[in-house]
Design a protein around this motif. Sequence first.
Motif, PDB file in Angstrom:
ATOM      1  N   LYS G  38       0.878  -1.170   0.000  1.00 30.69           N
ATOM      2  CA  LYS G  38       0.000   0.000   0.000  1.00 30.69           C
ATOM      3  C   LYS G  38       0.917   1.222   0.000  1.00 30.69           C
ATOM      4  N   VAL G  39       0.618   2.176  -0.888  1.00 30.87           N
ATOM      5  CA  VAL G  39       1.464   3.367  -1.011  1.00 30.87           C
ATOM      6  C   VAL G  39       1.224   4.293   0.180  1.00 30.87           C
ATOM      7  N   ILE G  40       2.302   4.616   0.899  1.00 31.12           N
ATOM      8  CA  ILE G  40       2.247   5.482   2.089  1.00 31.12           C
ATOM      9  C   ILE G  40       2.576   6.924   1.705  1.00 31.12           C
ATOM     10  N   ALA G  41       3.527   7.099   0.792  1.00 33.96           N
ATOM     11  CA  ALA G  41       3.938   8.443   0.377  1.00 33.96           C
ATOM     12  C   ALA G  41       4.622   8.365  -0.977  1.00 33.96           C
ATOM     13  N   VAL G  42       4.492   9.434  -1.772  1.00 40.96           N
ATOM     14  CA  VAL G  42       5.127   9.466  -3.104  1.00 40.96           C
ATOM     15  C   VAL G  42       6.020  10.703  -3.216  1.00 40.96           C
ATOM     16  N   GLY G  43       7.065  10.582  -4.022  1.00 40.07           N
ATOM     17  CA  GLY G  43       8.001  11.685  -4.236  1.00 40.07           C
ATOM     18  C   GLY G  43       7.390  12.797  -5.074  1.00 40.07           C
ATOM     19  N   THR G  44       8.190  13.835  -5.306  1.00 38.83           N
ATOM     20  CA  THR G  44       7.686  15.022  -6.009  1.00 38.83           C
ATOM     21  C   THR G  44       7.617  14.829  -7.519  1.00 38.83           C
ATOM     22  N   GLY G  45       8.147  13.726  -8.007  1.00 41.46           N
ATOM     23  CA  GLY G  45       8.102  13.474  -9.447  1.00 41.46           C
ATOM     24  C   GLY G  45       9.486  13.247 -10.014  1.00 41.46           C
ATOM     25  N   TYR G  47      12.209  13.781 -13.702  1.00 45.30           N
ATOM     26  CA  TYR G  47      12.468  14.613 -14.873  1.00 45.30           C
ATOM     27  C   TYR G  47      12.422  13.763 -16.141  1.00 45.30           C
ATOM     28  N   GLU G  48      11.699  14.251 -17.129  1.00 40.14           N
ATOM     29  CA  GLU G  48      11.678  13.632 -18.453  1.00 40.14           C
ATOM     30  C   GLU G  48      12.115  14.714 -19.422  1.00 40.14           C
ATOM     31  N   ASN G  49      13.370  14.635 -19.879  1.00 40.95           N
ATOM     32  CA  ASN G  49      13.865  15.600 -20.856  1.00 40.95           C
ATOM     33  C   ASN G  49      13.752  17.040 -20.342  1.00 40.95           C
ATOM     34  N   GLY G  50      14.064  17.221 -19.055  1.00 37.58           N
ATOM     35  CA  GLY G  50      14.104  18.561 -18.499  1.00 37.58           C
ATOM     36  C   GLY G  50      12.787  19.065 -17.921  1.00 37.58           C
ATOM     37  N   GLN G  51      11.693  18.307 -18.114  1.00 41.35           N
ATOM     38  CA  GLN G  51      10.408  18.681 -17.515  1.00 41.35           C
ATOM     39  C   GLN G  51      10.089  17.749 -16.354  1.00 41.35           C
ATOM     40  N   LYS G  52       9.623  18.297 -15.269  1.00 46.35           N
ATOM     41  CA  LYS G  52       9.259  17.463 -14.126  1.00 46.35           C
ATOM     42  C   LYS G  52       7.855  16.910 -14.352  1.00 46.35           C
ATOM     43  N   VAL G  53       7.701  15.602 -14.242  1.00 46.53           N
ATOM     44  CA  VAL G  53       6.378  14.993 -14.425  1.00 46.53           C
ATOM     45  C   VAL G  53       5.999  14.273 -13.125  1.00 46.53           C
ATOM     46  N   ALA G  54       4.709  14.354 -12.795  1.00 46.06           N
ATOM     47  CA  ALA G  54       4.209  13.724 -11.570  1.00 46.06           C
ATOM     48  C   ALA G  54       4.240  12.206 -11.708  1.00 46.06           C
ATOM     49  N   LEU G  55       4.262  11.523 -10.595  1.00 44.31           N
ATOM     50  CA  LEU G  55       4.256  10.060 -10.614  1.00 44.31           C
ATOM     51  C   LEU G  55       2.845   9.548 -10.924  1.00 44.31           C
ATOM     52  N   GLU G  56       2.771   8.290 -11.386  1.00 41.81           N
ATOM     53  CA  GLU G  56       1.463   7.716 -11.746  1.00 41.81           C
ATOM     54  C   GLU G  56       0.727   7.143 -10.534  1.00 41.81           C
ATOM     55  N   VAL G  57       1.472   6.759  -9.511  1.00 45.34           N
ATOM     56  CA  VAL G  57       0.794   6.185  -8.335  1.00 45.34           C
ATOM     57  C   VAL G  57       0.556   7.294  -7.312  1.00 45.34           C
ATOM     58  N   LYS G  58      -0.452   7.094  -6.469  1.00 45.10           N
ATOM     59  CA  LYS G  58      -0.724   8.098  -5.434  1.00 45.10           C
ATOM     60  C   LYS G  58      -0.937   7.417  -4.077  1.00 45.10           C
ATOM     61  N   GLU G  59      -0.877   8.189  -3.031  1.00 45.74           N
ATOM     62  CA  GLU G  59      -1.044   7.684  -1.669  1.00 45.74           C
ATOM     63  C   GLU G  59      -2.306   6.835  -1.576  1.00 45.74           C
ATOM     64  N   GLY G  60      -2.206   5.682  -0.946  1.00 47.71           N
ATOM     65  CA  GLY G  60      -3.361   4.823  -0.739  1.00 47.71           C
ATOM     66  C   GLY G  60      -3.514   3.745  -1.801  1.00 47.71           C
ATOM     67  N   ASP G  61      -2.836   3.905  -2.953  1.00 45.69           N
ATOM     68  CA  ASP G  61      -2.915   2.887  -4.020  1.00 45.69           C
ATOM     69  C   ASP G  61      -2.403   1.542  -3.514  1.00 45.69           C
ATOM     70  N   HIS G  62      -3.024   0.491  -4.013  1.00 45.17           N
ATOM     71  CA  HIS G  62      -2.600  -0.882  -3.734  1.00 45.17           C
ATOM     72  C   HIS G  62      -1.805  -1.303  -4.975  1.00 45.17           C
ATOM     73  N   VAL G  63      -0.524  -1.622  -4.805  1.00 41.00           N
ATOM     74  CA  VAL G  63       0.336  -1.863  -5.977  1.00 41.00           C
ATOM     75  C   VAL G  63       1.039  -3.227  -5.919  1.00 41.00           C
ATOM     76  N   ILE G  64       1.457  -3.686  -7.097  1.00 42.82           N
ATOM     77  CA  ILE G  64       2.309  -4.874  -7.235  1.00 42.82           C
ATOM     78  C   ILE G  64       3.701  -4.356  -7.575  1.00 42.82           C
ATOM     79  N   PHE G  65       4.734  -4.848  -6.887  1.00 44.59           N
ATOM     80  CA  PHE G  65       6.081  -4.348  -7.182  1.00 44.59           C
ATOM     81  C   PHE G  65       7.051  -5.492  -7.452  1.00 44.59           C
ATOM     82  N   SER G  66       8.186  -5.153  -8.049  1.00 49.73           N
ATOM     83  CA  SER G  66       9.236  -6.135  -8.374  1.00 49.73           C
ATOM     84  C   SER G  66       9.796  -6.745  -7.099  1.00 49.73           C
ATOM     85  N   LYS G  67       9.834  -8.052  -7.060  1.00 50.17           N
ATOM     86  CA  LYS G  67      10.408  -8.766  -5.926  1.00 50.17           C
ATOM     87  C   LYS G  67      11.848  -8.276  -5.696  1.00 50.17           C
ATOM     88  N   TYR G  68      12.237  -8.094  -4.451  1.00 50.66           N
ATOM     89  CA  TYR G  68      13.596  -7.702  -4.054  1.00 50.66           C
ATOM     90  C   TYR G  68      13.952  -6.255  -4.410  1.00 50.66           C
TER      91      TYR G  68
END
Lengths: 93, 93, 93, 93, 93, 93, 93
Positions: G38-45, G47-68
């Motif tokens: 469960k996502v507790i906190a997300v970073g500020t985003g 950089y993609e080619n000099g522009q800051k882009v927000a993350l796709e996940v948000k606080e409270g999301d239930h996610v699957i992540f890479s083992k290890y």
Amino acid sequence: MIKPLGDRIVLQAIEQEEKTASGIVLPESAKEKPQEGKVIAVGTGRYENGQKVALEVKEGDHVIFSKYAGTEVKVGEDDLLILRESDILAIVN
Amino acid sequence: MIKPLGDRIVLQAIEQEEKTASGIVLPESAKEKPQEGKVIAVGTGRYENGQKVALEVKEGDHVIFSKYAGTEVKVGEDDLLILRESDILAIVN
Amino acid sequence: MIKPLGDRIVLQAIEQEEKTASGIVLPESAKEKPQEGKVIAVGTGRYENGQKVALEVKEGDHVIFSKYAGTEVKVGEDDLLILRESDILAIVN
Amino acid sequence: MIKPLGDRIVLQAIEQEEKTASGIVLPESAKEKPQEGKVIAVGTGRYENGQKVALEVKEGDHVIFSKYAGTEVKVGEDDLLILRESDILAIVN
Amino acid sequence: MIKPLGDRIVLQAIEQEEKTASGIVLPESAKEKPQEGKVIAVGTGRYENGQKVALEVKEGDHVIFSKYAGTEVKVGEDDLLILRESDILAIVN
Amino acid sequence: MIKPLGDRIVLQAIEQEEKTASGIVLPESAKEKPQEGKVIAVGTGRYENGQKVALEVKEGDHVIFSKYAGTEVKVGEDDLLILRESDILAIVN
Amino acid sequence: MIKPLGDRIVLQAIEQEEKTASGIVLPESAKEKPQEGKVIAVGTGRYENGQKVALEVKEGDHVIFSKYAGTEVKVGEDDLLILRESDILAIVN
């Protein structure tokens, strides 16, 4: 129908001659892996600095490719090879 | 005809002298792998930051290339070498 | 004449003194590999984000280069070294 | 005079104290490799996305650098170290 | 519902025929790992030089993918595979 | 005063509690390497596609960092750690 | 409070069922490492080619992540995991 993605290309390998220069028929295991193929299908292109550019090879081209490159797949009865355009060395006419 | 892709170049290796400085004829196995070649065909160019730029070498140039670079291919009766322009070190006139 | 490609540079190594500080003449095998050279020829430049920029070193410069960098080639009677500008550490005047 | 290329920097290492905290004089082999140096010369800068930017350190700065980074060279009687700006960790005043 | 991130794709593997060409039923362990799958869900796209571009595959597509690519996950009762679009070789119709 | 370069950060590690949850005092060798620190100084920023952007952490922040990241340096009497901002995982308040 | 940097995300792992499908209670060591959180906190985003882009996940999301993937940290009484958004495979609703 098979539609490769991005910069990928679908090839059908062209079997090398089964005789050596001196006319000896080679058994299957002594034949070199083919490095020539006929292009069956090409991807939609690749991105260069944010612009999509078309591939240099086109359907029907006879090409030379890097040995051991790509992935062998079986589609219906055909043994095909899917590789990236960067694994294609040259077009032979 | 052979048409290399992108930043690739087709070379024909130039055989080194078969005599050492002191005039001794070298057997095949003692000869160094040739590092010089004549350019047979050049690709359409490479992308630099989204712009296509032409290659620096051209057909007929006599070049020095990185030992062991590229892929040896046989086209008809010719043994050729396909390598990337970045494997060409210098043009010799 | 030898014309290096892109960001490549052709050097002639400068042999180190054959005497140690205490005046002992060193046999060939005890001498350190030279790390200094004189620039014989420079390439046309390199690409930085799509713009071609000239190299910082020029013909005749006396430079210090990374040990073991580059490729040794024999052009006519000369033993030369072809390396990339990034293997040149500094210019010494 | 020595002029480093691009993002390179020429340093003179600052020898660490030869006594330990408890006043024992250390033999040469027990002294840690120095990680501090004085900047002797700086390169012309580095490219960031096609723009040349000046280096952050300047001649005379006292810096801390990554252990084992760079190349040791002897220029005249001086033992110097040539490294990239990215191997400089901090400036100490 | 499962929503893959960025350039990721969720697939359901398509089991290969359990009979060989000659009609022999293969035990589980002798069957090749499936390389074909049906697209269950696709990510929002990927960035190319700062621009977000949509993926080439879409829900319901029948695709060929790189053997051993991706991560197997169990969502409810389903065994699914999450991989990047670059691990998809081609769409088969 | 210490001034880290570019995207580097100077930290003072925060020692972990010397007692386990059950109140046992741990000998020095059984304590885990600290992963928390206080920011002492931050660099001038880093380049993102040719634009300099400020760092996210600032002097005085309490941060969690990657175990074994960075370089330990002794400045005066202080044992400090210099690492890149990318080795900082999070700010804890 | 914990505030991850840049493209980092703080997760609380969701423990897998302690019974197998057939109802057998698994001892601690036989349980697979959890891959859901469960996502507790997300970073500020990022950089993609000099522009800051927000993350796709948000606080409270239930996610699957890479083992290890990621780094385990203890903040107060909580065992948390800090990983990069690229280690998040999908959001499950």
